[in-house]
Design a protein around this motif. Structure first.
Motif, PDB file in Angstrom:
ATOM      1  N   ASN A 203     -20.339   1.454  -6.401  1.00 21.75           N
ATOM      2  CA  ASN A 203     -19.823  -0.054  -6.525  1.00 21.75           C
ATOM      3  C   ASN A 203     -19.547  -0.005  -8.165  1.00 21.75           C
ATOM      4  OD1 ASN A 203     -20.815  -1.037  -3.962  1.00 21.75           O
ATOM      5  ND2 ASN A 203     -22.399  -2.238  -4.976  1.00 21.75           N
ATOM      6  N   LEU A 204     -18.007  -0.437  -8.000  1.00 20.49           N
ATOM      7  CA  LEU A 204     -17.445  -0.546  -9.437  1.00 20.49           C
ATOM      8  C   LEU A 204     -17.019  -1.830  -9.640  1.00 20.49           C
ATOM      9  CD1 LEU A 204     -15.772   2.983  -9.268  1.00 20.49           C
ATOM     10  CD2 LEU A 204     -17.685   2.316 -10.687  1.00 20.49           C
ATOM     11  N   LYS A 205     -17.213  -2.506 -10.662  1.00 21.66           N
ATOM     12  CA  LYS A 205     -16.531  -3.834 -11.344  1.00 21.66           C
ATOM     13  C   LYS A 205     -15.045  -3.576 -11.264  1.00 21.66           C
ATOM     14  CE  LYS A 205     -17.512  -7.560 -14.467  1.00 21.66           C
ATOM     15  NZ  LYS A 205     -18.663  -8.085 -14.060  1.00 21.66           N
ATOM     16  N   CYS A 206     -14.310  -4.712 -11.015  1.00 23.26           N
ATOM     17  CA  CYS A 206     -12.799  -4.573 -10.497  1.00 23.26           C
ATOM     18  C   CYS A 206     -12.314  -5.830 -11.041  1.00 23.26           C
ATOM     19  CB  CYS A 206     -12.432  -4.177  -9.296  1.00 23.26           C
ATOM     20  SG  CYS A 206     -10.767  -3.798  -9.229  1.00 23.26           S
ATOM     21  N   ASP A 207     -10.834  -6.135 -11.600  1.00 26.79           N
ATOM     22  CA  ASP A 207     -10.275  -7.372 -11.818  1.00 26.79           C
ATOM     23  C   ASP A 207     -10.078  -7.694 -10.290  1.00 26.79           C
ATOM     24  OD1 ASP A 207      -8.220  -9.010 -13.288  1.00 26.79           O
ATOM     25  OD2 ASP A 207      -7.112  -8.113 -11.525  1.00 26.79           O
ATOM     26  N   PRO A 208     -10.455  -9.043 -10.015  1.00 28.53           N
ATOM     27  CA  PRO A 208     -10.213  -9.704  -8.757  1.00 28.53           C
ATOM     28  C   PRO A 208      -8.946  -9.519  -8.232  1.00 28.53           C
ATOM     29  CG  PRO A 208     -11.224 -11.353 -10.340  1.00 28.53           C
ATOM     30  CD  PRO A 208     -10.764 -10.116 -11.017  1.00 28.53           C
ATOM     31  N   LYS A 209      -7.820  -9.441  -8.661  1.00 28.01           N
ATOM     32  CA  LYS A 209      -6.491  -9.231  -8.220  1.00 28.01           C
ATOM     33  C   LYS A 209      -6.159  -7.949  -7.676  1.00 28.01           C
ATOM     34  CE  LYS A 209      -1.449  -9.646  -8.869  1.00 28.01           C
ATOM     35  NZ  LYS A 209      -0.507 -10.042  -9.551  1.00 28.01           N
ATOM     36  N   ARG A 210      -6.676  -6.849  -8.404  1.00 22.15           N
ATOM     37  CA  ARG A 210      -6.507  -5.517  -8.438  1.00 22.15           C
ATOM     38  C   ARG A 210      -7.429  -5.190  -7.237  1.00 22.15           C
ATOM     39  NH1 ARG A 210      -7.324  -0.300 -11.975  1.00 22.15           N
ATOM     40  NH2 ARG A 210      -6.039   1.127 -10.603  1.00 22.15           N
ATOM     41  N   ALA A 211      -8.716  -5.676  -7.280  1.00 20.27           N
ATOM     42  CA  ALA A 211      -9.630  -5.572  -6.030  1.00 20.27           C
ATOM     43  C   ALA A 211      -8.984  -5.772  -4.787  1.00 20.27           C
ATOM     44  CB  ALA A 211     -10.973  -6.159  -6.284  1.00 20.27           C
ATOM     45  N   ILE A 212      -8.503  -6.910  -4.619  1.00 25.22           N
ATOM     46  CA  ILE A 212      -7.479  -7.352  -3.350  1.00 25.22           C
ATOM     47  C   ILE A 212      -6.531  -6.086  -3.125  1.00 25.22           C
ATOM     48  CG2 ILE A 212      -6.265  -8.690  -2.170  1.00 25.22           C
ATOM     49  CD1 ILE A 212      -7.814 -10.962  -3.732  1.00 25.22           C
ATOM     50  N   GLU A 213      -5.794  -5.641  -3.964  1.00 19.58           N
ATOM     51  CA  GLU A 213      -4.757  -4.940  -3.735  1.00 19.58           C
ATOM     52  C   GLU A 213      -5.233  -3.470  -3.313  1.00 19.58           C
ATOM     53  OE1 GLU A 213      -2.738  -4.850  -7.655  1.00 19.58           O
ATOM     54  OE2 GLU A 213      -1.708  -6.747  -7.236  1.00 19.58           O
ATOM     55  N   LEU A 214      -6.418  -2.954  -3.964  1.00 18.12           N
ATOM     56  CA  LEU A 214      -6.921  -1.746  -3.723  1.00 18.12           C
ATOM     57  C   LEU A 214      -7.583  -1.777  -2.283  1.00 18.12           C
ATOM     58  CD1 LEU A 214      -8.838  -0.973  -6.988  1.00 18.12           C
ATOM     59  CD2 LEU A 214      -6.975   0.388  -5.986  1.00 18.12           C
ATOM     60  N   ARG A 215      -8.273  -2.937  -1.934  1.00 17.97           N
ATOM     61  CA  ARG A 215      -8.800  -2.909  -0.622  1.00 17.97           C
ATOM     62  C   ARG A 215      -7.705  -2.890   0.654  1.00 17.97           C
ATOM     63  NH1 ARG A 215     -12.291  -8.246  -2.139  1.00 17.97           N
ATOM     64  NH2 ARG A 215     -13.623  -6.850  -3.909  1.00 17.97           N
ATOM     65  N   GLU A 216      -6.665  -3.397   0.171  1.00 12.07           N
ATOM     66  CA  GLU A 216      -5.531  -3.293   1.314  1.00 12.07           C
ATOM     67  C   GLU A 216      -4.959  -2.022   1.383  1.00 12.07           C
ATOM     68  OE1 GLU A 216      -2.767  -6.492  -0.321  1.00 12.07           O
ATOM     69  OE2 GLU A 216      -3.989  -8.082   0.660  1.00 12.07           O
ATOM     70  N   GLU A 217      -4.932  -1.310   0.290  1.00 15.07           N
ATOM     71  CA  GLU A 217      -4.072  -0.087   0.129  1.00 15.07           C
ATOM     72  C   GLU A 217      -4.940   1.088   0.712  1.00 15.07           C
ATOM     73  OE1 GLU A 217      -1.971   2.969  -2.794  1.00 15.07           O
ATOM     74  OE2 GLU A 217      -2.448   1.191  -3.616  1.00 15.07           O
ATOM     75  N   TYR A 218      -6.199   0.973   0.434  1.00 11.84           N
ATOM     76  CA  TYR A 218      -7.343   2.004   1.104  1.00 11.84           C
ATOM     77  C   TYR A 218      -8.382   1.188   1.834  1.00 11.84           C
ATOM     78  CZ  TYR A 218      -5.539   4.802  -2.782  1.00 11.84           C
ATOM     79  OH  TYR A 218      -4.833   5.737  -3.607  1.00 11.84           O
ATOM     80  N   ASP A 219      -7.662   0.624   2.847  1.00 12.10           N
ATOM     81  CA  ASP A 219      -8.367  -0.068   4.133  1.00 12.10           C
ATOM     82  C   ASP A 219      -9.621   0.693   4.579  1.00 12.10           C
ATOM     83  OD1 ASP A 219      -8.854  -2.246   5.892  1.00 12.10           O
ATOM     84  OD2 ASP A 219      -7.881  -1.412   7.352  1.00 12.10           O
ATOM     85  N   GLY A 220     -10.635   0.218   4.338  1.00  7.37           N
ATOM     86  CA  GLY A 220     -12.063   0.829   4.837  1.00  7.37           C
ATOM     87  C   GLY A 220     -12.543   1.969   4.140  1.00  7.37           C
ATOM     88  N   LEU A 221     -11.841   2.172   3.129  1.00 12.44           N
ATOM     89  CA  LEU A 221     -12.380   3.241   1.878  1.00 12.44           C
ATOM     90  C   LEU A 221     -13.002   2.479   0.588  1.00 12.44           C
ATOM     91  CD1 LEU A 221     -10.046   6.289   2.258  1.00 12.44           C
ATOM     92  CD2 LEU A 221     -12.231   5.827   3.410  1.00 12.44           C
ATOM     93  N   ILE A 222     -12.060   1.393   0.595  1.00 11.22           N
ATOM     94  CA  ILE A 222     -12.473   0.431  -0.710  1.00 11.22           C
ATOM     95  C   ILE A 222     -12.636  -0.890  -0.278  1.00 11.22           C
ATOM     96  CG2 ILE A 222     -11.700  -0.660  -2.874  1.00 11.22           C
ATOM     97  CD1 ILE A 222     -10.151   2.161  -3.618  1.00 11.22           C
ATOM     98  N   ARG A 223     -14.085  -1.358  -0.352  1.00  6.84           N
ATOM     99  CA  ARG A 223     -14.311  -2.670   0.227  1.00  6.84           C
ATOM    100  C   ARG A 223     -14.950  -3.619  -0.580  1.00  6.84           C
ATOM    101  NH1 ARG A 223     -16.551   1.692   2.974  1.00  6.84           N
ATOM    102  NH2 ARG A 223     -18.721   1.168   2.366  1.00  6.84           N
ATOM    103  N   PRO A 224     -15.126  -4.980  -0.367  1.00 10.35           N
ATOM    104  CA  PRO A 224     -15.741  -5.831  -1.215  1.00 10.35           C
ATOM    105  C   PRO A 224     -17.127  -5.109  -1.350  1.00 10.35           C
ATOM    106  CG  PRO A 224     -14.813  -6.987   0.823  1.00 10.35           C
ATOM    107  CD  PRO A 224     -14.583  -5.800   0.814  1.00 10.35           C
ATOM    108  N   GLY A 225     -17.368  -5.542  -2.842  1.00  8.57           N
ATOM    109  CA  GLY A 225     -18.874  -4.808  -3.206  1.00  8.57           C
ATOM    110  C   GLY A 225     -20.063  -5.193  -2.223  1.00  8.57           C
ATOM    111  N   TRP A 226     -20.761  -4.288  -1.810  1.00 10.68           N
ATOM    112  CA  TRP A 226     -21.980  -4.232  -0.823  1.00 10.68           C
ATOM    113  C   TRP A 226     -23.292  -4.818  -1.751  1.00 10.68           C
ATOM    114  CZ3 TRP A 226     -26.613  -1.601  -0.113  1.00 10.68           C
ATOM    115  CH2 TRP A 226     -27.231  -2.075   1.172  1.00 10.68           C
ATOM    116  N   HIS A 227     -23.621  -5.883  -1.464  1.00 13.33           N
ATOM    117  CA  HIS A 227     -24.640  -6.647  -2.444  1.00 13.33           C
ATOM    118  C   HIS A 227     -24.384  -6.993  -3.805  1.00 13.33           C
ATOM    119  CE1 HIS A 227     -28.066  -6.583   0.567  1.00 13.33           C
ATOM    120  NE2 HIS A 227     -27.683  -5.176   0.864  1.00 13.33           N
ATOM    121  N   MET A 228     -23.046  -7.131  -3.697  1.00  9.22           N
ATOM    122  CA  MET A 228     -22.521  -7.485  -5.259  1.00  9.22           C
ATOM    123  C   MET A 228     -21.549  -8.793  -4.910  1.00  9.22           C
ATOM    124  SD  MET A 228     -24.050  -5.220  -7.047  1.00  9.22           S
ATOM    125  CE  MET A 228     -23.150  -5.337  -8.724  1.00  9.22           C
TER     126      MET A 228
END
Length: 119
Positions: free
Chosen positions: A49-74
């Motif tokens: 789990n890594l902290k991330c700027d909210p806008k960038r977090a969404i972009e990364l989740r879309e680009e790396y679907d399934g490999l980068i996900r919303p923080g588990w238990h965070m």
């Protein structure tokens, strides 16, 4: 990237400590006492789990679907769960570690930032 490479990169950063405050299967990295990375040691494939700027977090989740996900238990807004041993380039993982570290450093009080600089 494997979990040991991840650990070595995190612990080499200025002002970083590692501990197991949530049990022996979750390794936590803190800079000046504030978390910037958590690694699940029992997960296969390895995840962190890594902290991330909210806008960038969404972009990364879309680009790396399934490999980068919303923080588990965070906070799902400010943290991502990243799979280490899959198809994410090592350079991106290092960049995400740096990003998380800098977000936390920038949120420190001026006194703690000065203390970090003096290390």
């Amino acid at each position: 990237m494997n979990i040991e490479q991840f650990r070595e990169y995190c612990i080499a950063k200025k002002g970083v400590t590692e501990s197991f405050p949530f049990g022996e299967d979750v390794l936590v990295f803190k800079v000046m006492g504030k978390m910037f990375a958590l690694a699940g040691l029992e997960n296969h494939p390895a995840t962190v789990n890594l902290k991330c700027d909210p806008k960038r977090a969404i972009e990364l989740r879309e680009e790396y679907d399934g490999l980068i996900r919303p923080g588990w238990h965070m906070s799902k807004v400010h943290w991502n769960t990243v799979e280490l041993e899959r198809n994410i380039p090592n350079g991106l993982i290092l960049e995400l570690i740096d990003h998380s570290y800098h977000l936390v450093v920038n949120s420190l009080t001026k006194k703690l930032q000065a203390e970090l600089l003096s290390l």
